[in-house]
Write an enzyme that holds these catalytic residues in place. Sequence first.
Site, PDB file in Angstrom:
ATOM      1  N   ASP A  17       1.141   5.875   2.966  1.00 52.37           N
ATOM      2  CA  ASP A  17       2.523   5.868   3.484  1.00 52.37           C
ATOM      3  C   ASP A  17       2.775   4.740   4.479  1.00 52.37           C
ATOM      4  O   ASP A  17       3.762   4.017   4.379  1.00 52.37           O
ATOM      5  CB  ASP A  17       2.870   7.242   4.082  1.00 52.37           C
ATOM      6  CG  ASP A  17       2.022   7.624   5.292  1.00 52.37           C
ATOM      7  OD1 ASP A  17       0.876   7.125   5.429  1.00 52.37           O
ATOM      8  OD2 ASP A  17       2.500   8.421   6.121  1.00 52.37           O
ATOM      9  N   THR A  18       1.868   4.568   5.449  1.00 54.85           N
ATOM     10  CA  THR A  18       2.107   3.545   6.482  1.00 54.85           C
ATOM     11  C   THR A  18       1.944   2.134   5.914  1.00 54.85           C
ATOM     12  O   THR A  18       2.634   1.207   6.340  1.00 54.85           O
ATOM     13  CB  THR A  18       1.144   3.736   7.670  1.00 54.85           C
ATOM     14  OG1 THR A  18      -0.189   3.960   7.150  1.00 54.85           O
ATOM     15  CG2 THR A  18       1.555   4.912   8.536  1.00 54.85           C
ATOM     16  N   ALA A  78      10.435   6.606  -1.063  1.00 55.77           N
ATOM     17  CA  ALA A  78      11.843   6.494  -0.626  1.00 55.77           C
ATOM     18  C   ALA A  78      11.895   6.439   0.901  1.00 55.77           C
ATOM     19  O   ALA A  78      12.519   5.546   1.482  1.00 55.77           O
ATOM     20  CB  ALA A  78      12.653   7.680  -1.150  1.00 55.77           C
ATOM     21  N   TRP A  93     -10.004  12.394  -2.504  1.00 56.20           N
ATOM     22  CA  TRP A  93     -11.345  12.291  -1.932  1.00 56.20           C
ATOM     23  C   TRP A  93     -11.187  11.448  -0.661  1.00 56.20           C
ATOM     24  O   TRP A  93     -11.230  10.221  -0.718  1.00 56.20           O
ATOM     25  CB  TRP A  93     -12.307  11.585  -2.892  1.00 56.20           C
ATOM     26  CG  TRP A  93     -12.643  12.363  -4.112  1.00 56.20           C
ATOM     27  CD1 TRP A  93     -13.749  13.128  -4.316  1.00 56.20           C
ATOM     28  CD2 TRP A  93     -11.872  12.448  -5.331  1.00 56.20           C
ATOM     29  NE1 TRP A  93     -13.709  13.694  -5.577  1.00 56.20           N
ATOM     30  CE2 TRP A  93     -12.568  13.295  -6.220  1.00 56.20           C
ATOM     31  CE3 TRP A  93     -10.650  11.904  -5.763  1.00 56.20           C
ATOM     32  CZ2 TRP A  93     -12.096  13.594  -7.497  1.00 56.20           C
ATOM     33  CZ3 TRP A  93     -10.181  12.197  -7.026  1.00 56.20           C
ATOM     34  CH2 TRP A  93     -10.900  13.036  -7.875  1.00 56.20           C
ATOM     35  N   ASN A 134       2.749   1.354   2.832  1.00 55.32           N
ATOM     36  CA  ASN A 134       3.994   1.120   2.095  1.00 55.32           C
ATOM     37  C   ASN A 134       5.063   0.565   3.040  1.00 55.32           C
ATOM     38  O   ASN A 134       5.783  -0.388   2.710  1.00 55.32           O
ATOM     39  CB  ASN A 134       4.526   2.427   1.475  1.00 55.32           C
ATOM     40  CG  ASN A 134       3.564   3.051   0.486  1.00 55.32           C
ATOM     41  OD1 ASN A 134       2.633   2.411   0.025  1.00 55.32           O
ATOM     42  ND2 ASN A 134       3.781   4.326   0.167  1.00 55.32           N
ATOM     43  N   ASN A 175       6.244  12.924   8.533  1.00 53.47           N
ATOM     44  CA  ASN A 175       5.589  13.091   7.231  1.00 53.47           C
ATOM     45  C   ASN A 175       4.702  14.341   7.192  1.00 53.47           C
ATOM     46  O   ASN A 175       3.471  14.243   7.027  1.00 53.47           O
ATOM     47  CB  ASN A 175       4.760  11.841   6.939  1.00 53.47           C
ATOM     48  CG  ASN A 175       5.142  11.239   5.599  1.00 53.47           C
ATOM     49  OD1 ASN A 175       5.614  11.952   4.704  1.00 53.47           O
ATOM     50  ND2 ASN A 175       4.936   9.942   5.467  1.00 53.47           N
ATOM     51  N   ASP A 231       9.410   5.878   3.062  1.00 55.28           N
ATOM     52  CA  ASP A 231       8.618   4.763   3.619  1.00 55.28           C
ATOM     53  C   ASP A 231       9.421   3.464   3.573  1.00 55.28           C
ATOM     54  O   ASP A 231       9.412   2.667   4.522  1.00 55.28           O
ATOM     55  CB  ASP A 231       7.321   4.549   2.819  1.00 55.28           C
ATOM     56  CG  ASP A 231       6.454   5.797   2.755  1.00 55.28           C
ATOM     57  OD1 ASP A 231       6.569   6.655   3.641  1.00 55.28           O
ATOM     58  OD2 ASP A 231       5.644   5.900   1.799  1.00 55.28           O
ATOM     59  N   TYR A 240      -7.485   8.605  -4.227  1.00 50.74           N
ATOM     60  CA  TYR A 240      -6.782   9.695  -4.908  1.00 50.74           C
ATOM     61  C   TYR A 240      -6.499   9.323  -6.349  1.00 50.74           C
ATOM     62  O   TYR A 240      -6.379   8.157  -6.711  1.00 50.74           O
ATOM     63  CB  TYR A 240      -5.507  10.122  -4.175  1.00 50.74           C
ATOM     64  CG  TYR A 240      -4.387   9.124  -4.150  1.00 50.74           C
ATOM     65  CD1 TYR A 240      -4.318   8.168  -3.147  1.00 50.74           C
ATOM     66  CD2 TYR A 240      -3.375   9.150  -5.108  1.00 50.74           C
ATOM     67  CE1 TYR A 240      -3.270   7.254  -3.098  1.00 50.74           C
ATOM     68  CE2 TYR A 240      -2.319   8.247  -5.069  1.00 50.74           C
ATOM     69  CZ  TYR A 240      -2.283   7.298  -4.053  1.00 50.74           C
ATOM     70  OH  TYR A 240      -1.257   6.398  -4.014  1.00 50.74           O
TER      71      TYR A 240
HETATM   72  P1  ADP Z   1      11.250  11.088   1.685  1.00 51.11           P
HETATM   73  O1  ADP Z   1      10.806  10.172   0.590  1.00 51.11           O
HETATM   74  O2  ADP Z   1      10.541  10.795   2.962  1.00 51.11           O
HETATM   75  O3  ADP Z   1      11.267  12.543   1.314  1.00 51.11           O
HETATM   76  P2  ADP Z   1      14.140  11.182   1.410  1.00 51.11           P
HETATM   77  O4  ADP Z   1      14.009  11.835   0.084  1.00 51.11           O
HETATM   78  O5  ADP Z   1      14.896  11.941   2.429  1.00 51.11           O
HETATM   79  O6  ADP Z   1      12.758  10.690   2.018  1.00 51.11           O
HETATM   80  O7  ADP Z   1      14.880   9.812   1.127  1.00 51.11           O
HETATM   81  C1  ADP Z   1      14.853   8.706   2.006  1.00 51.11           C
HETATM   82  C2  ADP Z   1      16.077   7.865   1.746  1.00 51.11           C
HETATM   83  O8  ADP Z   1      16.063   7.414   0.370  1.00 51.11           O
HETATM   84  C3  ADP Z   1      17.390   8.607   1.909  1.00 51.11           C
HETATM   85  O9  ADP Z   1      17.844   8.587   3.252  1.00 51.11           O
HETATM   86  C4  ADP Z   1      18.311   7.804   0.992  1.00 51.11           C
HETATM   87  O10 ADP Z   1      18.743   6.636   1.654  1.00 51.11           O
HETATM   88  C5  ADP Z   1      17.381   7.422  -0.143  1.00 51.11           C
HETATM   89  N1  ADP Z   1      17.445   8.433  -1.223  1.00 51.11           N
HETATM   90  C6  ADP Z   1      16.501   9.326  -1.565  1.00 51.11           C
HETATM   91  N2  ADP Z   1      16.913  10.104  -2.604  1.00 51.11           N
HETATM   92  C7  ADP Z   1      18.152   9.674  -2.929  1.00 51.11           C
HETATM   93  C8  ADP Z   1      19.111  10.023  -3.925  1.00 51.11           C
HETATM   94  N3  ADP Z   1      18.897  11.034  -4.798  1.00 51.11           N
HETATM   95  N4  ADP Z   1      20.281   9.335  -3.959  1.00 51.11           N
HETATM   96  C9  ADP Z   1      20.522   8.332  -3.091  1.00 51.11           C
HETATM   97  N5  ADP Z   1      19.659   7.945  -2.135  1.00 51.11           N
HETATM   98  C10 ADP Z   1      18.490   8.592  -2.050  1.00 51.11           C
END
Ligand code: ADP
Length: 302
Positions: A30-31, A256, A102, A33, A165, A258, A88
């Site tokens: 994650d970090t 998303a 692992w 990325n 996270n 990260d 992984y």
């Molecule tokens: P994580 O990957 O940490 O679970 P999120 O799912 O909350 O994070 O998504 C992080 C960012 O990615 C959101 O704030 C948004 O900007 C974008 N994002 C994620 N999923 C969507 C989606 N279905 N539609 C539009 N933007 C999205």
Amino acid sequence: MSKTFLAIGECMVEMAPNGSGSYVMGFAGDTLNTAWYTRKYLGDDWNVGYYTAVGSDEVSSRMLDFIQGSGIDVSAIRRLEDRTIGLYLIQLTEGERSFAYWRSQSAARCLASDRSALDASLQQAGLIYFSGITLAILPARDRTTFLQALRTARTAGAQVAFDPNLRPGLWEDADTMRTSVTEAAGVCDFVMPSFEDELTHFGDADPNTSAERYLAAGAGMVVVKNGPEDVICARTGDLRAFQPKSVANIVDTTAAGDSFNAAFLAEYLSSENVEAAVAAGAGLAGKVIQHRGALVECLQPA
Ligand code: ADP
């Protein structure tokens, strides 16, 4: 402010199925990325570095080559004789991904065991970035060392950003996770959680509640991501919501959060404009989720 962005955590070997019975080896975490995307977003006047511990073996060298090859400074990374990096494996069952790890003896678990090496790497940094996974993999005494080192770096002028996270499976128990993450938020200028995690593991009623909880813990600014829903940016007495642009054709939401964090911080460091920072974060995350994998090449800044 020193123009060095330093991410701290664990990068692992990734074995991904290639569809014909064998696996392709890559490196991810994650970090890392976030460092990888930050390198693409920050100007050449910024140094982007990564801090962790790896082995002295061949696969550790290959990982360092990979990180360095993406323009990230690896010079502070510790090399240990008696450990190697974690791994992984992605398993695909009827299209659903699951992961086998692992990593319980990985070198990265020692990243905070040498306080002077940690202090030396933090000394250079203007912005330090870490996550709840960084904390989770440390032995309990090293978590204390790590947070003390962050406090020292902050006193010397560094800013600190943190994505909780929340991954309870990596912690000894869920209460320790909640307590440690809350303490960590108190040494941070930016806390950047995903609401889904906060709902599941803290039971927050809504994203505003997550923001208020981390502000109460001492965070300077809280940025709560929530998939396609509003991003909440809060400072004490000032809470604002921003709608991310809608995204069609979502293929894979890996990284998303990260990538959002990377572009948000890169934009905020230059403009200090929260609205522009959310637009940058959501713009990049929106592109990343239209592709397979964590590290997506050829994405121009939004
Ligand atoms: P994580 O990957 O940490 O679970 P999120 O799912 O909350 O994070 O998504 C992080 C960012 O990615 C959101 O704030 C948004 O900007 C974008 N994002 C994620 N999923 C969507 C989606 N279905 N539609 C539009 N933007 C999205």
